[in-house]
Write a protein that holds these residues in place. Structure first.
Motif, PDB file in Angstrom:
ATOM      1  N   UNK A  69       0.856  -1.175   0.000  1.00  0.00           N
ATOM      2  CA  UNK A  69       0.000   0.000   0.000  1.00  0.00           C
ATOM      3  C   UNK A  69       0.892   1.224   0.000  1.00  0.00           C
ATOM      4  N   UNK A  70       0.529   2.207  -0.813  1.00  0.00           N
ATOM      5  CA  UNK A  70       1.295   3.450  -0.851  1.00  0.00           C
ATOM      6  C   UNK A  70       0.589   4.517  -0.019  1.00  0.00           C
ATOM      7  N   UNK A  71       1.363   5.190   0.805  1.00  0.00           N
ATOM      8  CA  UNK A  71       0.871   6.334   1.575  1.00  0.00           C
ATOM      9  C   UNK A  71       1.479   7.586   0.954  1.00  0.00           C
ATOM     10  N   UNK A  72       0.642   8.378   0.313  1.00  0.00           N
ATOM     11  CA  UNK A  72       1.121   9.558  -0.418  1.00  0.00           C
ATOM     12  C   UNK A  72       0.886  10.803   0.434  1.00  0.00           C
ATOM     13  N   UNK A  73       1.974  11.454   0.785  1.00  0.00           N
ATOM     14  CA  UNK A  73       1.896  12.672   1.608  1.00  0.00           C
ATOM     15  C   UNK A  73       2.141  13.898   0.735  1.00  0.00           C
ATOM     16  N   UNK A  74       1.278  14.891   0.857  1.00  0.00           N
ATOM     17  CA  UNK A  74       1.416  16.133   0.104  1.00  0.00           C
ATOM     18  C   UNK A  74       1.414  17.296   1.091  1.00  0.00           C
ATOM     19  N   UNK A  75       2.427  18.162   0.930  1.00  0.00           N
ATOM     20  CA  UNK A  75       2.575  19.274   1.859  1.00  0.00           C
ATOM     21  C   UNK A  75       3.481  20.314   1.219  1.00  0.00           C
ATOM     22  N   UNK A  76       3.465  21.498   1.750  1.00  0.00           N
ATOM     23  CA  UNK A  76       4.366  22.522   1.222  1.00  0.00           C
ATOM     24  C   UNK A  76       5.806  22.039   1.294  1.00  0.00           C
ATOM     25  N   UNK A  77       6.183  21.326   2.361  1.00  0.00           N
ATOM     26  CA  UNK A  77       7.511  20.717   2.477  1.00  0.00           C
ATOM     27  C   UNK A  77       7.396  19.449   3.296  1.00  0.00           C
ATOM     28  N   UNK A  78       7.336  18.308   2.600  1.00  0.00           N
ATOM     29  CA  UNK A  78       7.181  17.032   3.289  1.00  0.00           C
ATOM     30  C   UNK A  78       8.471  16.603   3.975  1.00  0.00           C
ATOM     31  N   UNK A 102       8.343   1.536   4.851  1.00  0.00           N
ATOM     32  CA  UNK A 102       9.535   2.286   4.466  1.00  0.00           C
ATOM     33  C   UNK A 102       9.111   3.642   3.927  1.00  0.00           C
ATOM     34  N   UNK A 103       9.947   4.639   4.109  1.00  0.00           N
ATOM     35  CA  UNK A 103       9.636   5.987   3.626  1.00  0.00           C
ATOM     36  C   UNK A 103      10.902   6.828   3.668  1.00  0.00           C
ATOM     37  N   UNK A 104      10.835   7.998   3.057  1.00  0.00           N
ATOM     38  CA  UNK A 104      11.953   8.935   3.129  1.00  0.00           C
ATOM     39  C   UNK A 104      12.199   9.339   4.569  1.00  0.00           C
ATOM     40  N   UNK A 105      11.123   9.494   5.351  1.00  0.00           N
ATOM     41  CA  UNK A 105      11.265   9.859   6.763  1.00  0.00           C
ATOM     42  C   UNK A 105      12.020   8.781   7.530  1.00  0.00           C
ATOM     43  N   UNK A 106      11.767   7.504   7.182  1.00  0.00           N
ATOM     44  CA  UNK A 106      12.486   6.407   7.850  1.00  0.00           C
ATOM     45  C   UNK A 106      13.979   6.477   7.543  1.00  0.00           C
ATOM     46  N   UNK A 107      14.315   6.762   6.280  1.00  0.00           N
ATOM     47  CA  UNK A 107      15.721   6.862   5.886  1.00  0.00           C
ATOM     48  C   UNK A 107      16.413   7.987   6.638  1.00  0.00           C
ATOM     49  N   UNK A 108      15.768   9.141   6.726  1.00  0.00           N
ATOM     50  CA  UNK A 108      16.353  10.289   7.425  1.00  0.00           C
ATOM     51  C   UNK A 108      16.524   9.982   8.901  1.00  0.00           C
ATOM     52  N   UNK A 109      15.517   9.327   9.518  1.00  0.00           N
ATOM     53  CA  UNK A 109      15.605   9.005  10.940  1.00  0.00           C
ATOM     54  C   UNK A 109      16.742   8.043  11.209  1.00  0.00           C
ATOM     55  N   UNK A 125       5.776  12.960  -1.003  1.00  0.00           N
ATOM     56  CA  UNK A 125       6.602  11.782  -0.748  1.00  0.00           C
ATOM     57  C   UNK A 125       5.704  10.565  -0.644  1.00  0.00           C
ATOM     58  N   UNK A 126       6.298   9.399  -0.844  1.00  0.00           N
ATOM     59  CA  UNK A 126       5.541   8.149  -0.803  1.00  0.00           C
ATOM     60  C   UNK A 126       6.162   7.215   0.225  1.00  0.00           C
ATOM     61  N   UNK A 127       5.333   6.704   1.112  1.00  0.00           N
ATOM     62  CA  UNK A 127       5.739   5.625   2.007  1.00  0.00           C
ATOM     63  C   UNK A 127       5.109   4.330   1.510  1.00  0.00           C
ATOM     64  N   UNK A 128       5.806   3.215   1.705  1.00  0.00           N
ATOM     65  CA  UNK A 128       5.312   1.916   1.242  1.00  0.00           C
ATOM     66  C   UNK A 128       5.077   1.024   2.445  1.00  0.00           C
ATOM     67  N   UNK A 129       3.862   0.486   2.528  1.00  0.00           N
ATOM     68  CA  UNK A 129       3.497  -0.462   3.580  1.00  0.00           C
ATOM     69  C   UNK A 129       3.387  -1.838   2.940  1.00  0.00           C
ATOM     70  N   UNK A 174      -3.230  -5.276  13.858  1.00  0.00           N
ATOM     71  CA  UNK A 174      -2.940  -6.646  13.455  1.00  0.00           C
ATOM     72  C   UNK A 174      -3.719  -7.064  12.219  1.00  0.00           C
ATOM     73  N   UNK A 175      -4.945  -6.521  12.071  1.00  0.00           N
ATOM     74  CA  UNK A 175      -5.764  -6.934  10.940  1.00  0.00           C
ATOM     75  C   UNK A 175      -5.248  -6.404   9.611  1.00  0.00           C
ATOM     76  N   UNK A 176      -4.246  -5.496   9.648  1.00  0.00           N
ATOM     77  CA  UNK A 176      -3.655  -4.979   8.417  1.00  0.00           C
ATOM     78  C   UNK A 176      -2.488  -5.837   7.939  1.00  0.00           C
ATOM     79  N   UNK A 177      -2.081  -6.833   8.725  1.00  0.00           N
ATOM     80  CA  UNK A 177      -1.068  -7.814   8.334  1.00  0.00           C
ATOM     81  C   UNK A 177       0.206  -7.147   7.815  1.00  0.00           C
ATOM     82  N   UNK A 178       0.672  -6.128   8.534  1.00  0.00           N
ATOM     83  CA  UNK A 178       1.835  -5.359   8.092  1.00  0.00           C
ATOM     84  C   UNK A 178       3.115  -6.106   8.458  1.00  0.00           C
ATOM     85  N   UNK A 179       4.001  -6.252   7.457  1.00  0.00           N
ATOM     86  CA  UNK A 179       5.302  -6.877   7.714  1.00  0.00           C
ATOM     87  C   UNK A 179       6.432  -5.843   7.710  1.00  0.00           C
ATOM     88  N   UNK A 180       6.143  -4.640   7.276  1.00  0.00           N
ATOM     89  CA  UNK A 180       7.172  -3.606   7.277  1.00  0.00           C
ATOM     90  C   UNK A 180       6.686  -2.351   6.574  1.00  0.00           C
TER      91      UNK A 180
END
Length: 844
Positions: A79-88, A116-123, A179-183, A108-114
Motif C-alpha cells: 500500500x502506498x501512503x502519499x503525503x502532500x505538503x508545502x515541504x514534506x 519504508x519511507x523517506x522519513x524512515x531513511x532520514x531518521x 513523498x511516498x511511504x510503502x506499507x 494486526x488486521x492490516x497484516x503489516x510486515x514492514x
C-alpha cells in the motif's frame, strides 16, 4: 406459396394467445419467478485483467509473477501512503508520516510486515540504531531542525530516499512537495495482490486498504492511501454508480416516450411490466449460468429495452389498426399472424449480430454476446406471446377495470403530421429510386473508406471514472450521487510528480536451460543497440536481470569477482562457463534475494526488465520489446502491462472487424433463406440488407469523426448495429410484402411507411433516448457506447424510411413485377422460375 409452411406454427401461437390467454400469462409468471431465483447468484467482475486472460503476453506475465515473486508461503502486497505538503521533508511533516506508519503497523488486521519511507531513511541517518518506526520517531523528535536538514542532505544520492520523494525535490532548500511511504502486507498464500486483482476485479488488498484509509483518516497526517486494492474497489464501485445513474434516467425517459406511444395507461403498464420481466429473465439466466456481471453488461438492459420497446409498440400499434373492425380476438389474431413472423426474423438477425461476438478472442466480449443474444430470445417470447395474451385478457375486462382509456388510435394514422413526414422516402422512390440508391451506396462506400482510420485503445482508464465528475453528476442527490473517486487523480499526480513513475518498463521472459555456458552472454547481448523506445545507458539498454545481479555483486565482492574472472573466457565481465557454481555462490551471498527475483528456482527461466521512455507509445514499446525478445535464441516472450494492453487493443480491433464480417455474412445468409422459405423471394434478403450496410458505414465514420476509438465497449458496436438495425428494415420489408399482395407497389409502400413506420418512429424515439442515457454513466467509454448505439438505431431508422423504399422499388423492377398489380399466386415469381403448380414465372 412459399416452400416452407410456417402458417401452422403461427396459427397455433395465435390460437393460444386469443383462446387461452390466462394459461399463457400464468405460465410466463411462473417462469419469471424461477428466473428471479437466479438474481441472487449474480456476481460482479471488473477491471482490465478479465480481457487479458489467455493472451500469450499475459500468460508470460503470470509466469513472471509466479516464478519471481517472494519465495514464501504467503504472498506480499503493498500500500502506498502519499503525503502532500508545502515541504514534506520538514521535521513536523516527517514526524506525521512516521506516526501514520506506526498507527498502521499497530493494527494486526492490516497484516503489516514492514514500512519504508523517506522519513524512515532520514531518521536512521540521525540514529543508525533506530530500526523500528517507534525508535525512528524518537530519533526525529530528539533531533534539531538543523540536524534533520543535514541528514536529508546526506541522502541526496541515496536511491532509497530519492526514489520516494517528488521530482521537485530541492537539494539546496531541502524541500519537496510530496513523498511516498510503502506499507508491505502479508497475504494468504496464492493471493498476491497483482494476480488476485485480476480475478473478478477483486483484490485481497481491497478490505485491507479500506481499513488503512480509515486509520489514516483518523490521524492528523496529510496522507492519502493508494494501491491495487483501492484500484479494484473503484473498478467495482463505478459499476454500481453507473447503474444508479443510468437506470432511473432510462426509466423516466422511456416511460415518458411510452406514454406518448401508447397513450393508454393499461398498455403503458403492460409494456413496462413485460420489459421488467425481460430484464429479470436475462439477469436470472446470468446468475443461473454463473456468468459474472462486468462493466460491459451495463449495456445489456438498455439493449433489451431497445428491442422490447420496439416489439411492444408494434404489437399494440398493429392490434389497434384492426381493433374497431375485427374486435379483440380478431385484431390480436391478425396482429400476431403478421408480427410473429417479423419478430422471428428480427430475433434471428439480432441474435446473429450478438453471437458474432463469439468470434472474439476476448472472454468478456463473448460473454456479452451470449447474454445479449439470450436476452433477445427471451424478449421475443415475452413480447411475441406473453404481451399479446395479457393484452387480450385485459381488453376483455377493460370495462370492469377502473382505469381511463385515452386513445386507441395507431401511430402514423392517415391524416396525421407523422404520416405525411413518413412519406418522404416513398416520394423519392416515385421520382428517382435508382439514382438515389446509387448516390446513397456511393456515400456509404466513401464513409466506410474514411472509417478505416478509426483508432483502438485499451487501458485501465477505460474502466475508471474521470478525475473530475461532471457537474450534473455531482448535483445528484443521494443515493444517486457518485462516490468521490480518487484513483485517476492519484495516478495523474504520481505520473506528474515522481520521476520513477514517469519511465515505464517492459519485461522479456526467457525460458531455457540457464546453466548452459552461453546463457548469460545471450541475455547480455539482448540489450545491445537498444531500440528507440528503450532508455539507454551508452549503447546498452537500461535493464535489471540476473546479469546485472552478477555485475553488481562482482563490483562489491572481491571473492565473487575472482570467481567470475576465472569463468569469463572473453574478459567482458560476464561468466560464460560453470554458471551453476556462479549461481550457487550468489544464492549463498547477500544477493540471494535479488537472484530469486530474476532466476527461477529450477534455473530454467529468467526475466529481463527494461526501462522504457515515458513518451513512447504503447505500440512502439510493444514492437521494440518483441524485437529484443526475438534476439534471444531460446524461447523469449515480451510481456508486462504495456505489452498485454497492446495485445488486448489489437484483439479488440480484430474482434470488431471479425464480428462485423461474421454478422454480415450470417445475417445475409439467414435473410436469404428465411425470405425464400417464408415469402418465396430470397432476393428480399438482399434488399433488406442495404439499409444496414448504409447504417454500419455511417456509424463507423461517425466514430472516426467524433474521435471515438474501438475499446472494450465500442468493439461490439458494428455487430450491434447489424443486430438492432436490421429490426427496422425487417419490419418494413415484411409489412411491405403483406401489403403488396393486396395493393400496387406505391400504395403498398405508402401503407407500410404509415403503419409500420409509425410504430418504428415511436420505437426509435424511445430506444434512442433509453440507450442514449448511457451518456450520463460515470464511465466515459460507456457514454460513448450509448451514444454510438443510439446513433446506430437512428441511422437504421432513417435508412429504413428513406433508403429502403427506393431499394424495394428497384427490387420490384429487377424482377419485372407489374407495379400496378398486387402480388398474387399467378404473379409471384419463385427462385426456381416456377410456381408450385409448375407454371413458368418471372425469375427472382
Amino acid at each position: 406459396m412459399a416452400g416452407f409452411d410456417h402458417e401452422r406454427l403461427v396459427e397455433r401461437a395465435s390460437t393460444l394467445v386469443t383462446e387461452r390467454p390466462e394459461r399463457v400469462v400464468l405460465a410466463f409468471l411462473l417462469v419469471t419467478a424461477a428466473f428471479a431465483v437466479g438474481l441472487g447468484n449474480v456476481s460482479t467482475e471488473a477491471g482490465t485483467s478479465q480481457f487479458a486472460s489467455g493472451i500469450p503476453a499475459e500468460e508470460a506475465l503470470s509466469d513472471v509473477q509466479r516464478e519471481f515473486g517472494p519465495p514464501f508461503g504467503a504472498d506480499a502486497g503493498t500500500t502506498q501512503l502519499i503525503q502532500r505538503n508545502r515541504n514534506v521533508l520538514s521535521k513536523p511533516a516527517m514526524l506525521r508520516m512516521l506516526r501514520t506508519q506506526e498507527r498502521v503497523e499497530e493494527r494486526e488486521d492490516l497484516r503489516v510486515t514492514g514500512t519504508s519511507s523517506a522519513a524512515s531513511v532520514v531518521a536512521r541517518t540521525v540514529d543508525p540504531s533506530a530500526t523500528t518506526t517507534e525508535a525512528q520517531i524518537r530519533a526525529l523528535e530528539g533531533a534539531t531542525p538543523t540536524e534533520v536538514r543535514r541528514a536529508v542532505r546526506e541522502n541526496v544520492d541515496n536511491p532509497a530516499f530519492t526514489g520516494s520523494v517528488s521530482s521537485d525535490f530541492n537539494r539546496e532548500s531541502v524541500s519537496a512537495s510530496a513523498t511516498i511511504a510503502v506499507v508491505t502486507h502479508e497475504l494468504p498464500g496464492g493471493l498476491s495482490s497483482g494476480a488476485a486483482a485480476g480475478q473478478g476485479g477483486t483484490s485481497p488488498l481491497t478490505p485491507i486498504q479500506q481499513r488503512v484509509e480509515r486509520v489514516v483518516a483518523n490521524g492528523d497526517a496529510d496522507v492519502t492511501v493508494f494501491g491495487s486494492g483501492v484500484l479494484a474497489a473503484e473498478f467495482s464501485q463505478v459499476i454500481t454508480d453507473s447503474l444508479l445513474v443510468v437506470t432511473p434516467a432510462a426509466v423516466v425517459l422511456i416511460v415518458s416516450f411510452l406514454v406518448v406511444a401508447y397513450r393508454d395507461l393499461l398498455d403503458l403498464l403492460l409494456g413496462t411490466v413485460t420489459l421488467l420481466m425481460a430484464v429479470v429473465w436475462t439477469f436470472g439466466f446470468l446468475g443461473l449460468a454463473g456468468i459474472p456481471f462486468s462493466q460491459m453488461m451495463i449495456a445489456v438492459p438498455p439493449l433489451l429495452l431497445a428491442v422490447g420497446i420496439d416489439f411492444g409498440i408494434h404489437v399494440v400499434n398493429r392490434y389497434r389498426e384492426d381493433r374497431d373492425d375485427l374486435g379483440v380476438d380478431g385484431a390480436m389474431n391478425a396482429a400476431t399472424r403478421q408480427l410473429l413472423v417479423a419478430f422471428f426474423i428480427v430475433t434471428g438477425t439480432t441474435v446473429i449480430g450478438f453471437l458474432s461476438n463469439f468470434a472474439s478472442d476476448l472472454g468478456p466480449i463473448r460473454d456479452f454476446g451470449l447474454v445479449a443474444a439470450v436476452g433477445i430470445l427471451f424478449t421475443f417470447l415475452l413480447f411475441g406471446v406473453f404481451l399479446p395474451a395479457a393484452k387480450v385478457w385485459l381488453d376483455r375486462r377493460r370495462n370492469r377495470i377502473p382505469v381511463p382509456t385515452y386513445s386507441q388510435r395507431p401511430l402514423g394514422a392517415e391524416g396525421t403530421r407523422l404520416a405525411r413526414a413518413l412519406r418522404g422516402g416513398v416520394s423519392i422512390a416515385r421520382v428517382a429510386p435508382l439514382a438515389f440508391l446509387v448516390l446513397v451506396l456511393a456515400s456509404a462506400v466513401g464513409a466506410g473508406a474514411y472509417a478505416t482510420g478509426v483508432d483502438t485503445s485499451f487501458s485501465d482508464e477505460d474502466f475508471l471514472p474521470p478525475e473530475e465528475s461532471p457537474a450534473y453528476l455531482e448535483a445528484l442527490p443521494e443515493p444517486f450521487a457518485p462516490a468521490d473517486y480518487s484513483v485517476v487523480g492519484t495516478l495523474n499526480f504520481l505520473e506528474d510528480n515522481f520521476e520513477s513513475t514517469n519511465d515505464g518498463e517492459v519485461t522479456v521472459y526467457v525460458e531455457g536451460r540457464l546453466q548452459r555456458d552461453t546463457a548469460l552472454e545471450e541475455l547480455h547481448r539482448m540489450g545491445e543497440d537498444p531500440p528507440d523506445s528503450f532508455v539507454s545507458d551508452g549503447r546498452r539498454a537500461e535493464s535489471t536481470s540476473i546479469v546485472t545481479v552478477v555485475l553488481d555483486q562482482a563490483e562489491r565482492d572481491p571473492e565473487f569477482r575472482r570467481l567470475v574472472a576465472r569463468n569469463d573466457r572473453d574478459g567482458n565481465g560476464i561468466p560464460d562457463r560453470n554458471l551453476g557454481e556462479v549461481y550457487d555462490y550468489l544464492l549463498a551471498s547477500s544477493a540471494s534475494g535479488e537472484v530469486s527475483q530474476h532466476l527461477a528456482e529450477d534455473r530454467r527461466s529468467t526475466r529481463v526488465v527494461y526501462t522504457t521512455k515515458a513518451d513512447a507509445s504503447q505500440g512502439a514499446i510493444t514492437a521494440d520489446a518483441r524485437t529484443v525478445a526475438d534476439r534471444h535464441r531460446a524461447d523469449a516472450t515480451a510481456t508486462g502491462n504495456t505489452v498485454v494492453f497492446k495485445a488486448v487493443s489489437d484483439l479488440i480491433f480484430e474482434s470488431a472487424v471479425t464480428s462485423l464480417a461474421v454478422a454480415l455474412a450470417l445475417t445475409g445468409a439467414f435473410l436469404l433463406v428465411v425470405y425464400r422459405l417464408l415469402e418465396g423471394y430470397a432476393s428480399l434478403g438482399v434488399a433488406n440488407t442495404v439499409p444496414i450496410l448504409v447504417s454500419v458505414a455511417a456509424v463507423a465514420a461517425t466514430m472516426r469523426l467524433a474521435g471515438i476509438s474501438f475499446n472494450a465497449f465500442t468493439a461490439t458496436i458494428l455487430a450491434i448495429t447489424i443486430g438492432l438495425g436490421i429490426d427496422y428494415s425487417v419490419h418494413v420489408t415484411h409489412r411491405f410484402v403483406d401489403e403488396r399482395r393486396e395493393h400496387g407497389l406505391f400504395d403498398a409502400l405508402d401503407r407500410t411507411v404509415r403503419g409500420t413506420g409509425g410504430a418504428l418512429t415511436g420505437s426509435m424515439l424511445t430506444t434512442t433516448t433509453g440507450i442514449g442515457v448511457l451518456v450520463f454513466a460515470v464511465l466515459s467509454v460507456l457514454g460513448q457506447f450509448g451514444v454510438l448505439t443510439a446513433l446506430s438505431i437512428l441511422y437504421s431508422f432513417l435508412a429504413s424510411m428513406l433508403v429502403l423504399p427506393s431499394t424495394l422499388v428497384v427490387w420490384n423492377r429487377a424482377l419485372g413485377l407489374d407495379p400496378e398489380r398486387p402480388l398474387g399466386e399467378d404473379a409471384r415469381s419463385t427462385e426456381d422460375d416456377r410456381t408450385p403448380s409448375g407454371t413458368p414465372s418471372a425469375t427472382d
